[in-house]
Design a protein around this motif. Structure first.
Motif, PDB file in Angstrom:
ATOM      1  N   PRO A  53       0.404 -10.928  -2.182  1.00  0.00           N
ATOM      2  CA  PRO A  53      -0.133  -9.674  -1.623  1.00  0.00           C
ATOM      3  C   PRO A  53      -0.385  -8.594  -2.667  1.00  0.00           C
ATOM      4  N   ALA A  54       0.390  -8.630  -3.773  1.00  0.00           N
ATOM      5  CA  ALA A  54       0.228  -7.599  -4.799  1.00  0.00           C
ATOM      6  C   ALA A  54      -1.131  -7.681  -5.476  1.00  0.00           C
ATOM      7  N   ALA A  85       6.721  -2.800  -4.956  1.00  0.00           N
ATOM      8  CA  ALA A  85       6.590  -3.948  -5.870  1.00  0.00           C
ATOM      9  C   ALA A  85       7.713  -4.953  -5.647  1.00  0.00           C
ATOM     10  N   ASN A  86       8.905  -4.468  -5.448  1.00  0.00           N
ATOM     11  CA  ASN A  86      10.057  -5.357  -5.225  1.00  0.00           C
ATOM     12  C   ASN A  86       9.931  -6.063  -3.874  1.00  0.00           C
ATOM     13  N   PHE A  87       9.414  -5.358  -2.883  1.00  0.00           N
ATOM     14  CA  PHE A  87       9.239  -5.976  -1.562  1.00  0.00           C
ATOM     15  C   PHE A  87       8.283  -7.163  -1.620  1.00  0.00           C
ATOM     16  N   TRP A  88       7.154  -6.996  -2.325  1.00  0.00           N
ATOM     17  CA  TRP A  88       6.180  -8.107  -2.431  1.00  0.00           C
ATOM     18  C   TRP A  88       6.843  -9.353  -3.016  1.00  0.00           C
ATOM     19  N   GLN A  89       7.747  -9.145  -3.953  1.00  0.00           N
ATOM     20  CA  GLN A  89       8.347 -10.277  -4.664  1.00  0.00           C
ATOM     21  C   GLN A  89       9.535 -10.885  -3.930  1.00  0.00           C
ATOM     22  N   THR A  90      10.094 -10.168  -2.953  1.00  0.00           N
ATOM     23  CA  THR A  90      11.328 -10.650  -2.312  1.00  0.00           C
ATOM     24  C   THR A  90      11.143 -10.850  -0.812  1.00  0.00           C
ATOM     25  N   SER A  91      11.375  -9.814  -0.032  1.00  0.00           N
ATOM     26  CA  SER A  91      11.438  -9.931   1.435  1.00  0.00           C
ATOM     27  C   SER A  91      10.110 -10.302   2.079  1.00  0.00           C
ATOM     28  N   TYR A  92       9.010 -10.099   1.379  1.00  0.00           N
ATOM     29  CA  TYR A  92       7.695 -10.356   1.983  1.00  0.00           C
ATOM     30  C   TYR A  92       7.577 -11.791   2.487  1.00  0.00           C
ATOM     31  N   LEU A 114       9.077   6.971   1.558  1.00  0.00           N
ATOM     32  CA  LEU A 114       9.520   5.803   2.309  1.00  0.00           C
ATOM     33  C   LEU A 114       8.307   5.198   3.002  1.00  0.00           C
ATOM     34  N   MET A 115       7.968   3.941   2.663  1.00  0.00           N
ATOM     35  CA  MET A 115       6.820   3.279   3.277  1.00  0.00           C
ATOM     36  C   MET A 115       7.299   2.442   4.465  1.00  0.00           C
ATOM     37  N   GLU A 116       6.755   2.765   5.638  1.00  0.00           N
ATOM     38  CA  GLU A 116       7.045   2.002   6.849  1.00  0.00           C
ATOM     39  C   GLU A 116       5.852   1.066   7.067  1.00  0.00           C
ATOM     40  N   LEU A 117       6.040  -0.212   6.737  1.00  0.00           N
ATOM     41  CA  LEU A 117       4.953  -1.192   6.840  1.00  0.00           C
ATOM     42  C   LEU A 117       4.926  -1.748   8.263  1.00  0.00           C
ATOM     43  N   LEU A 118       3.722  -1.714   8.857  1.00  0.00           N
ATOM     44  CA  LEU A 118       3.575  -2.043  10.278  1.00  0.00           C
ATOM     45  C   LEU A 118       2.854  -3.374  10.480  1.00  0.00           C
ATOM     46  N   SER A 119       3.059  -3.953  11.654  1.00  0.00           N
ATOM     47  CA  SER A 119       2.334  -5.167  12.047  1.00  0.00           C
ATOM     48  C   SER A 119       0.926  -4.766  12.506  1.00  0.00           C
ATOM     49  N   PRO A 120       0.043  -5.730  12.743  1.00  0.00           N
ATOM     50  CA  PRO A 120      -1.280  -5.381  13.282  1.00  0.00           C
ATOM     51  C   PRO A 120      -1.200  -4.600  14.590  1.00  0.00           C
ATOM     52  N   ALA A 121      -0.103  -4.785  15.351  1.00  0.00           N
ATOM     53  CA  ALA A 121       0.077  -4.039  16.606  1.00  0.00           C
ATOM     54  C   ALA A 121       0.804  -2.723  16.368  1.00  0.00           C
ATOM     55  N   ARG A 122       0.966  -2.358  15.080  1.00  0.00           N
ATOM     56  CA  ARG A 122       1.588  -1.102  14.647  1.00  0.00           C
ATOM     57  C   ARG A 122       3.072  -1.031  15.027  1.00  0.00           C
ATOM     58  N   ARG A 123       3.732  -2.217  14.975  1.00  0.00           N
ATOM     59  CA  ARG A 123       5.182  -2.230  15.145  1.00  0.00           C
ATOM     60  C   ARG A 123       5.840  -2.331  13.769  1.00  0.00           C
ATOM     61  N   PRO A 124       6.987  -1.658  13.551  1.00  0.00           N
ATOM     62  CA  PRO A 124       7.628  -1.659  12.227  1.00  0.00           C
ATOM     63  C   PRO A 124       8.046  -3.061  11.789  1.00  0.00           C
ATOM     64  N   LEU A 125       7.680  -3.406  10.558  1.00  0.00           N
ATOM     65  CA  LEU A 125       8.083  -4.677   9.972  1.00  0.00           C
ATOM     66  C   LEU A 125       9.093  -4.482   8.832  1.00  0.00           C
ATOM     67  N   GLN A 126       8.884  -3.421   8.035  1.00  0.00           N
ATOM     68  CA  GLN A 126       9.720  -3.233   6.846  1.00  0.00           C
ATOM     69  C   GLN A 126       9.723  -1.772   6.429  1.00  0.00           C
ATOM     70  N   LEU A 127      10.903  -1.283   5.951  1.00  0.00           N
ATOM     71  CA  LEU A 127      11.026   0.038   5.329  1.00  0.00           C
ATOM     72  C   LEU A 127      11.345  -0.182   3.865  1.00  0.00           C
ATOM     73  N   THR A 128      10.571   0.438   2.980  1.00  0.00           N
ATOM     74  CA  THR A 128      10.833   0.259   1.549  1.00  0.00           C
ATOM     75  C   THR A 128      10.418   1.487   0.750  1.00  0.00           C
ATOM     76  N   GLN A 129      11.192   1.752  -0.315  1.00  0.00           N
ATOM     77  CA  GLN A 129      10.797   2.765  -1.288  1.00  0.00           C
ATOM     78  C   GLN A 129      10.392   2.107  -2.603  1.00  0.00           C
ATOM     79  N   ASP A 130      10.388   0.757  -2.587  1.00  0.00           N
ATOM     80  CA  ASP A 130      10.013   0.007  -3.788  1.00  0.00           C
ATOM     81  C   ASP A 130       9.080  -1.125  -3.355  1.00  0.00           C
TER      82      ASP A 130
END
Length: 806
Positions: free
Chosen positions: A793-794, A766-773, A748-764
């Motif tokens: 971003p990909a 590639a799909n995140f770059w194409q959709t919710s990003y 599970l990738m927890e993608l953080l903001s520059p201030a290290r606050r959670p922005l997104q949780l994803t296990q996929d």
């Protein structure tokens, strides 16, 4: 024409070309009668042995087949059950019970002159049948490739058995006569027995013919029988169960008198391979009495439980043996369909000490035997401990001469041990052998008895119960003893200790501590308040209620049971007192008989044992919080679970239960504070060799390198995905989520903001770059304009810097 006749030639051809076959044929198909008789008459086999799980069925089948030959049992058709053997040189078909077949195999592993073994009603899966089949398969593989084996049942788990034994299935379709089904829903499950008498009367009023009523045990039979006193004179009520004498059983089985109907109240003894003329009604309570072995107490308790669908089919089949029939089932059809398909095999719910001892005598480990359902390690451990107490195996777990003698005795191994030892002691202790015979009869009769065994024996001696009298006559004849006017009950505690060494107990609070480490409570009728008791009968809901016992003193057992006593030094750390307890103790199993301060100085090894004992109680919570060590333990546990081919079994519970891995690291720890601060990571690592440690870092790395070049820590958990918390800019250019444990553990990738606050949780990713990003990009551009938020971003450069410094 019987259904089995249609498939006879196919079955014969299959048996002639295969070492083993399965016959699946419905009740009433003729598989227990017509088939073995025809195989014998046509001379396809020199000698056939057919195993019947129940003595009643075995005796009746033998008598029926002999009558078809116009002979008596013992001529061409023989019978071998406990206490009864009718075979001769002319016997070609022998009906035996399970224990008898095991003895035949142990005495003659080649089974000389036998070329077909038939296991009838194999679906019952008794532990004795599983044992005999496992031995027969070894005989077939190693000594007798000409020996044929046939498994038969109406309700076999055919596909599973066929796959396990690699043998073909022959099926006989259809039953002799059709059976209608009537379901009677229950109003109150807890009061099911109250509904049985009315159901019997309903069935008798709606149907013609006689009725067979299935109940769990004798207690329920007696209660229902009392409720049927108001039936009219044309209906006679009989009971049928295993402990009855032959005369009573034959009266229950015999056809109804002219102009009469009969109701036979029975246990499971009538479920299979038994035909009662005139029965065309079955009333099924849907209950049975089953063995439930308590691993903790070492007690097998009989419990009432619902039967499986396969057992219900067997019971219903009794109604269609002679003519079309009907089964009245207590309970709704929906309840019936929710039942288990098959009953649990006895080998998984029973004490396996007899099986383990049989395997020792056979010369094989349980793992080497072809057992459909191998017993658990806990069962094996418990059985091994008991066999050592009974002197059947030595400290190296090798069979002793006494163990061999116990097996050949043809009785429960506990009672065999007691009887053999009592005979040896009789010269020094006159009267102990005859007392052992009386005690055996008392315990095997299973009658209600007072809690005090002394009182129970004296009571039966003066006014014997019919079942006790029957058992006593059998055992006195078997042991070649005569009744006595007076019993030497001063030897009673020694005899109970010889049979039940694991149930010697010491007073503890309001209950007792058993030699096997379990606790016991007293039943309300039990008035003993002795410091030590030897327990002959215990059970109840949790298997820990004492029902019959006798007082003893440990010194009474010193000479004859010295192997049960051990001297040892106990060293424990008392947290409340903040000091070590160092005692020399005399133990009887788990019971401490005597204790005194140790005369030996406290050394490193004793201190280490104390620390390990403390760890076994508290587990890893004993140590101060160690996130890195905890993560290592989780990673090693996951490796063991997900990649068992590369890593040894390892988990929290196993490490606590067997803590020897920790021992070498505790030598220099002298106080509790040091122990709490101890970093256990190096100790845990030692459970994996160097190569396994390298593989661990490869498959479940502590850190992952992301495209920005940073090494980011992975957080693991025992249940659920691993987690990688990383700033989003550092994984630009990463087109897929990294794989862990060869793809067997999600990340599970927890993608953080520059201030290290959670922005997104994803296990996929590639799909995140194409959709919710896109939505994240819009928001982040406004909030963090100095940072890089590319449109693609990909395929962009990862960074851990602001745009101006890229």
């Amino acid at each position: 024409m019987l259904p089995v006749q249609d498939i006879y030639q196919s079955l014969l051809t299959t048996l002639q070309s295969n070492p083993m076959a399965l016959l699946q044929a419905p009740p009433g198909a003729g598989k227990s009668t017509w088939l073995p008789l025809t195989l014998m008459r046509e001379g396809h086999f020199k000698r056939i042995v057919m195993l019947e799980p129940r003595r009643l069925a075995a005796r009746n089948i033998a008598q029926y087949l002999a009558s078809q030959q116009n002979e008596i049992v013992g001529d061409s058709v023989g019978l071998r059950i406990r206490g009864e053997s009718k075979v001769s040189s002319t016997t070609k078909l022998e009906i035996v019970t399970e224990g008898m077949l095991t003895r035949m195999l142990q005495n003659d592993p080649e089974l000389s002159d036998v070329d077909l073994l038939i296991f009838d009603e194999f679906h019952e899966r008794s532990i004795a049948a599983d044992t005999a089949l496992a031995f027969a398969l070894e005989t077939q593989a190693a000594l007798r490739d000409d020996l044929k084996i046939l498994l038969m049942s109406a309700t076999l788990d055919g596909e599973r058995y066929s796959e396990f034994f690699s043998c073909p299935i022959i099926s006989s379709q259809g039953r002799s006569y059709p059976i209608d089904e009537v379901y009677i829903p229950l109003k109150d499950e807890s009061r099911w027995l109250d509904d049985i008498p009315a159901l019997i009367k309903q069935a008798l009023s709606e149907q013609s013919g006689s009725a067979l009523v299935f109940l769990p045990g004798q207690r329920e039979i007696m209660r229902v029988q009392q409720s049927l006193n108001d039936l009219n004179d044309s209906v006679e009520v009989f009971s049928l169960y295993g402990e009855q004498n032959k005369k009573e059983q034959q009266a229950a089985i015999a056809p109804a008198k002219n102009g009469k109907r009969k109701v036979v109240l029975t246990t499971n003894v009538a479920e299979t391979s038994l035909t009662i003329e005139g029965i065309r009604i079955v009333v099924d309570s849907g209950k049975r009495r089953a063995a439930n072995f308590n691993l903790k107490t070492g007690v097998t308790e009989l419990v009432t439980q619902s039967i499986s669908r396969s057992s219900a089919i067997q019971r219903a089949g009794r109604a269609g043996r002679i003519e079309p029939g009907v089964v009245y089932r207590l309970g709704s059809k929906q309840t019936f369909e929710r039942r288990n398909s098959h009953d649990a095999p006895e080998i998984l719910t029973s004490d396996i000490s007899q099986l383990l001892l049989e395997a020792k005598q056979w010369g094989a480990s349980l793992a080497e035997l072809s057992l459909l359902d191998p017993p658990s390690n806990q069962q094996i451990k418990q059985a091994t401990a008991l066999l050592k107490m009974l002197e059947a195996i030595d400290k190296n777990e090798k069979l002793t001469p006494l163990g061999s003698q116990m097996l050949s005795y043809g009785a429960d191994i506990r009672l065999s041990h007691m009887l053999i030892k009592a005979k040896q002691l009789d010269q020094r202790m006159p009267g102990i052998y005859i007392l052992a015979g009386y005690l055996t009869a008392l315990l095997e009769s299973r009658i209600s008895m007072p809690a005090d065994l002394n009182l129970a024996l004296h009571s039966q001696h003066s006014k014997p119960h019919p079942v006790f009298k029957q058992q006593l006559n059998y055992w006195l004849s078997r042991l070649q003893l005569k009744p006595v006017n007076e019993l030497k009950t001063e030897y009673l505690s020694l005899l109970v200790a010889l049979a039940f060494p694991d149930r010697l107990a010491k007073k503890r609070g309001n209950g007792y501590l058993l030699a096997n480490g379990a606790g016991a409570d007293l039943s309300e009728e039990f008035w003993h308040n002795d410091d030590y008791i030897a327990i002959a009968h215990m059970g109840g809901h949790k298997g820990n209620r004492v029902f019959a016992a006798v007082a003893f003193m440990p010194s009474d057992l010193d000479d004859e049971l010295s192997h049960l006593f051990t001297e040892q030094t106990r060293c424990e750390y008392d947290e409340k007192a903040g000091r070590f307890i160092h005692q020399d103790e005399l133990k009887l199993g788990a019971i401490t008989i005597a204790s005194q301060p140790s005369k030996q100085p406290l050394d490193k090894s004793e201190r280490t044992k104390a620390w390990l004992n403390l760890f076994s109680k508290q587990g890893f919570s004993l140590f101060n919080e160690q996130p890195d060590s905890e993560q290592l333990l989780i990673r090693m546990s996951l490796a063991s679970k997900l990649l068992p081919e590369s890593f040894p079994r390892l988990n929290h519970d196993d490490l606590i239960a067997d803590s020897q891995w920790l021992a070498p690291y505790l030598d220099d720890i002298k106080n509790l504070e040091q122990l709490k601060k101890f970093n256990y990571s190096e100790a845990i690592k030692s459970c994996f060799d160097w190569q396994q440690q390298s593989l661990l870092n490869e498959h479940l790395p502590l850190r992952l390198t992301v495209p920005s070049g940073s090494n980011v820590k992975v957080t693991y958990q025992l249940d659920g995905p691993a987690k990688l918390s990383v700033r989003m800019q550092e994984v630009y250019g990463m087109t897929s989520t990294p794989l862990l444990a060869q793809g067997k553990l999600p990340l599970l990738m927890e993608l953080l903001s520059p201030a290290r606050r959670p922005l997104q949780l994803t296990q996929d990713l590639a799909n995140f770059w194409q959709t919710s990003y896109r939505d994240v990009q819009k928001e982040m551009k406004g909030r963090y304009p100095k940072h890089f938020w590319p449109d693609d971003p990909a395929n962009s450069q990862a960074t851990n810097k602001v745009k101006s410094k890229m």
